[in-house]
Design a protein around this motif. Structure first.
Motif, mmCIF file in Angstrom:
data_model
loop_
_atom_site.group_PDB
_atom_site.id
_atom_site.type_symbol
_atom_site.label_atom_id
_atom_site.label_comp_id
_atom_site.label_asym_id
_atom_site.label_seq_id
_atom_site.Cartn_x
_atom_site.Cartn_y
_atom_site.Cartn_z
ATOM 1 N N ALA A 1 0.824 -1.207 0.000
ATOM 2 C CA ALA A 1 0.000 0.000 0.000
ATOM 3 C C ALA A 1 0.857 1.255 0.000
ATOM 4 O O ALA A 1 0.595 2.206 -0.744
ATOM 5 N N ILE A 2 1.886 1.272 0.852
ATOM 6 C CA ILE A 2 2.786 2.420 0.986
ATOM 7 C C ILE A 2 4.210 1.886 0.844
ATOM 8 O O ILE A 2 4.798 1.361 1.791
ATOM 9 N N ALA A 3 4.749 1.986 -0.319
ATOM 10 C CA ALA A 3 6.033 1.361 -0.638
ATOM 11 C C ALA A 3 7.199 2.233 -0.188
ATOM 12 O O ALA A 3 7.312 3.382 -0.634
ATOM 13 N N PRO A 4 8.095 1.707 0.653
ATOM 14 C CA PRO A 4 9.292 2.459 1.051
ATOM 15 C C PRO A 4 10.388 2.303 0.002
ATOM 16 O O PRO A 4 11.446 1.722 0.249
ATOM 17 N N TYR A 5 10.133 2.845 -1.178
ATOM 18 C CA TYR A 5 11.035 2.614 -2.304
ATOM 19 C C TYR A 5 12.408 3.220 -2.080
ATOM 20 O O TYR A 5 13.390 2.844 -2.738
ATOM 21 N N GLY A 6 12.526 4.159 -1.139
ATOM 22 C CA GLY A 6 13.824 4.756 -0.843
ATOM 23 C C GLY A 6 14.729 3.846 -0.039
ATOM 24 O O GLY A 6 15.929 4.111 0.087
ATOM 25 N N SER B 1 -2.752 10.676 6.198
ATOM 26 C CA SER B 1 -1.415 10.271 6.653
ATOM 27 C C SER B 1 -1.341 8.751 6.669
ATOM 28 O O SER B 1 -2.366 8.053 6.674
ATOM 29 N N PHE B 2 -0.112 8.258 6.712
ATOM 30 C CA PHE B 2 0.129 6.827 6.846
ATOM 31 C C PHE B 2 1.072 6.608 8.016
ATOM 32 O O PHE B 2 1.961 7.430 8.268
ATOM 33 N N VAL B 3 0.870 5.526 8.720
ATOM 34 C CA VAL B 3 1.757 5.141 9.815
ATOM 35 C C VAL B 3 2.318 3.775 9.466
ATOM 36 O O VAL B 3 1.563 2.837 9.186
ATOM 37 N N HIS B 4 3.643 3.647 9.453
ATOM 38 C CA HIS B 4 4.276 2.418 8.958
ATOM 39 C C HIS B 4 5.053 1.720 10.077
ATOM 40 O O HIS B 4 5.408 2.319 11.088
ATOM 41 N N ALA B 5 5.299 0.425 9.828
ATOM 42 C CA ALA B 5 6.080 -0.427 10.741
ATOM 43 C C ALA B 5 5.444 -0.492 12.122
ATOM 44 O O ALA B 5 6.116 -0.347 13.142
ATOM 45 N N ASP C 1 7.160 11.589 -0.521
ATOM 46 C CA ASP C 1 8.167 12.406 0.167
ATOM 47 C C ASP C 1 9.595 12.059 -0.225
ATOM 48 O O ASP C 1 10.534 12.427 0.469
ATOM 49 N N GLY C 2 9.765 11.339 -1.324
ATOM 50 C CA GLY C 2 11.103 10.945 -1.734
ATOM 51 C C GLY C 2 11.552 9.621 -1.157
ATOM 52 O O GLY C 2 12.589 9.083 -1.584
ATOM 53 N N PHE C 3 10.798 9.061 -0.237
ATOM 54 C CA PHE C 3 11.133 7.763 0.343
ATOM 55 C C PHE C 3 9.961 6.791 0.214
ATOM 56 O O PHE C 3 10.150 5.620 -0.096
ATOM 57 N N TYR C 4 8.759 7.288 0.451
ATOM 58 C CA TYR C 4 7.560 6.455 0.369
ATOM 59 C C TYR C 4 6.734 6.841 -0.861
ATOM 60 O O TYR C 4 6.677 8.019 -1.248
ATOM 61 N N ALA C 5 6.080 5.831 -1.442
ATOM 62 C CA ALA C 5 5.177 6.060 -2.563
ATOM 63 C C ALA C 5 3.853 5.359 -2.290
ATOM 64 O O ALA C 5 3.813 4.251 -1.753
ATOM 65 N N MET C 6 2.775 6.001 -2.678
ATOM 66 C CA MET C 6 1.433 5.483 -2.482
ATOM 67 C C MET C 6 1.031 4.627 -3.682
ATOM 68 O O MET C 6 1.280 5.002 -4.832
ATOM 69 N N HIS C 7 0.427 3.483 -3.416
ATOM 70 C CA HIS C 7 -0.022 2.601 -4.496
ATOM 71 C C HIS C 7 -0.960 3.363 -5.430
ATOM 72 O O HIS C 7 -1.772 4.180 -4.986
ATOM 73 N N PRO C 8 -0.885 3.105 -6.751
ATOM 74 C CA PRO C 8 -1.746 3.834 -7.683
ATOM 75 C C PRO C 8 -3.244 3.671 -7.413
ATOM 76 O O PRO C 8 -4.036 4.542 -7.784
ATOM 77 N N ALA C 9 -3.648 2.588 -6.733
ATOM 78 C CA ALA C 9 -5.070 2.434 -6.400
ATOM 79 C C ALA C 9 -5.530 3.489 -5.409
ATOM 80 O O ALA C 9 -6.730 3.745 -5.278
ATOM 81 N N PHE C 10 -4.572 4.104 -4.703
ATOM 82 C CA PHE C 10 -4.905 5.186 -3.774
ATOM 83 C C PHE C 10 -4.850 6.561 -4.444
ATOM 84 O O PHE C 10 -4.992 7.581 -3.769
#
Length: 404
Positions: free
Chosen positions: A54-59, A100-104, A78-87
């Motif tokens: 859902a929220i990819a930490p691509y960084g 907002s998203f809360v991760h981990a 934000d340069g580190f996380y990306a939102m899935h295109p379905a969102f």
């Protein structure tokens, strides 16, 4: 009955049992009014949402090695996380700082990875890792701390009650004409063996896909309904766009006397073909949030939505292009009362040594702590009450400043 037909019957029965655990029709939507002006909506995402999907930490350098390239159309946050295109429909909320998203994050539940236990612990708000001891849910316990509480309109989709709202605080309920029931024996059997056998697991996924990934669980006993009949029932349920009806009714009540709402969105168990099944669940969630925002109108500025799930998924895809039950995952927050436009995380990293059990995202915060800080910000609840009466044994930790 031949051996082949018996195997087919058992496989499909167990598949439906697991689906009921991951996305039950036994999903009440409850409301309660209280003597404060802010509103709280709690949405249980049943089935274990894949936070990394859902929220990819691509960084993170380990992300591409584990998951490959970002989904086409993923939205950088934000340069580190990306939102899935379905969102993508939620991008205006992000830009308005209402998302907002809360991760981990995770509950204290570890290793057993049962939908039933995981959901019970999430909704009970307990710190137990091997079972649930609380007889009531954390949202009901919160309401028990509020003086002058009165019952307001409430309703349930299906039969039964949410653990989340179980307890002594008065919460009324209503159920539409959905009268489907699976036997407790079938649910128990599915829970015990479904995820230990890839054949059963894949059969469950096949049954789920036959329903177009709607997240609706059929709960008639297999002896009383054919598989074709079950799929027909699922198709009929889909046509009703139940999630929008729930959001419409929730907004209507919250604009009036109700202050608290709770319901579930189903379909997050993505063992197979996740690229097909996960976006459908995310579309329903996005649609629900946007419906709430539209229908609440001015009341949206006083509202916070918490969407939470029983556990995350494995960091690696399995052989069926899906993900298995994991540990840490993500929360999704929305609302006009939210200090949004952020991904809140103490990021643990995706190197193998940083993973939980070398297979799952490592939890760095307790999902209950974020829910507690939101309730403190919205309703001014005492921190000691939150850490002892509402979430017994919880250490809320540092304030993430989630509420304006």
């Amino acid at each position: 009955m031949t051996a082949t037909s018996r195997r087919t019957f058992l496989t499909r029965s167990l598949a439906l049992g697991c689906t009921a655990a991951a996305s039950p029709l036994l999903t009440p939507v409850t409301f309660a009014s209280a003597p404060f002006d802010n509103r709280l909506v709690v949405i249980i995402l049943r089935g274990g949402m894949d936070g990394l999907g859902a929220i990819a930490p691509y960084g993170d350098p380990g992300y591409s090695a584990l998951r490959g390239a970002l989904d086409e159309g993923a939205i950088d946050l934000d340069g580190f996380y990306a939102m899935h295109p379905a969102f993508a429909p939620l991008l205006p909320l992000w830009q308005a700082q209402e998302l907002s998203f809360v991760h981990a994050v995770s509950t204290p539940y570890r290793d057993k990875r049962s939908h039933f236990d995981g959901q019970d612990i999430l909704e009970a708000g307990t710190g137990e890792t091997d079972g649930v001891t609380a007889r009531d849910g954390w949202l009901n316990r919160m309401l028990q701390t509020v003086p002058g509480l009165r019952t307001d309109t409430a309703y349930a989709i299906g039969q039964g009650e949410m653990y989340l709202t179980r307890g002594e605080a008065p919460i009324a309920r209503w159920s539409p004409d959905i009268d489907l029931a699976i036997s407790p024996q079938a649910l128990l059997l599915a829970d015990l063996i479904m995820h230990d056998d890839p054949a059963f697991r894949d059969a469950m996924a096949e049954a789920f896909e036959l329903a177009d990934g709607d997240g609706t669980s059929l709960t008639a006993a297999p002896s009383e309904m054919s598989m074709d009949g079950m799929v027909e029932e699922m198709a009929q349920a889909r046509q009703g766009a139940a999630h929008r009806k729930v959001a419409d009714f929730a907004a209507q009540r919250l604009k009036e006397d109700s202050r608290i709402a709770a319901f579930s969105i189903n379909g997050w168990d993505t063992h197979r073909r996740q690229t097909q099944t996960l976006p459908r669940a995310m579309n329903r969630l996005a649609d629900t949030l946007l419906t709430l925002r539209k229908r609440l109108s001015d009341t949206w500025s006083k509202t916070t939505v918490i969407a939470m799930t029983e556990f995350g998924r494995t960091v690696r895809l399995n052989g069926s292009d899906g993900t298995d039950h994991g540990t840490a995952g993500a929360m999704i927050l929305a609302g006009g009362a939210l200090r949004g436009g952020r991904v809140v995380a103490d990021w643990p990293g995706l190197a193998e040594a940083d993973l939980y059990g070398r297979r799952d995202l490592m939890p760095t915060r307790d999902v209950r702590a974020h829910a507690a800080w939101i309730m403190r910000g919205l309703f001014g609840l005492d921190q000691r009450t939150l850490e002892t009466a509402i979430f017994p044994g919880l250490d809320m930790g540092a304030d993430p400043r989630l509420i304006l």
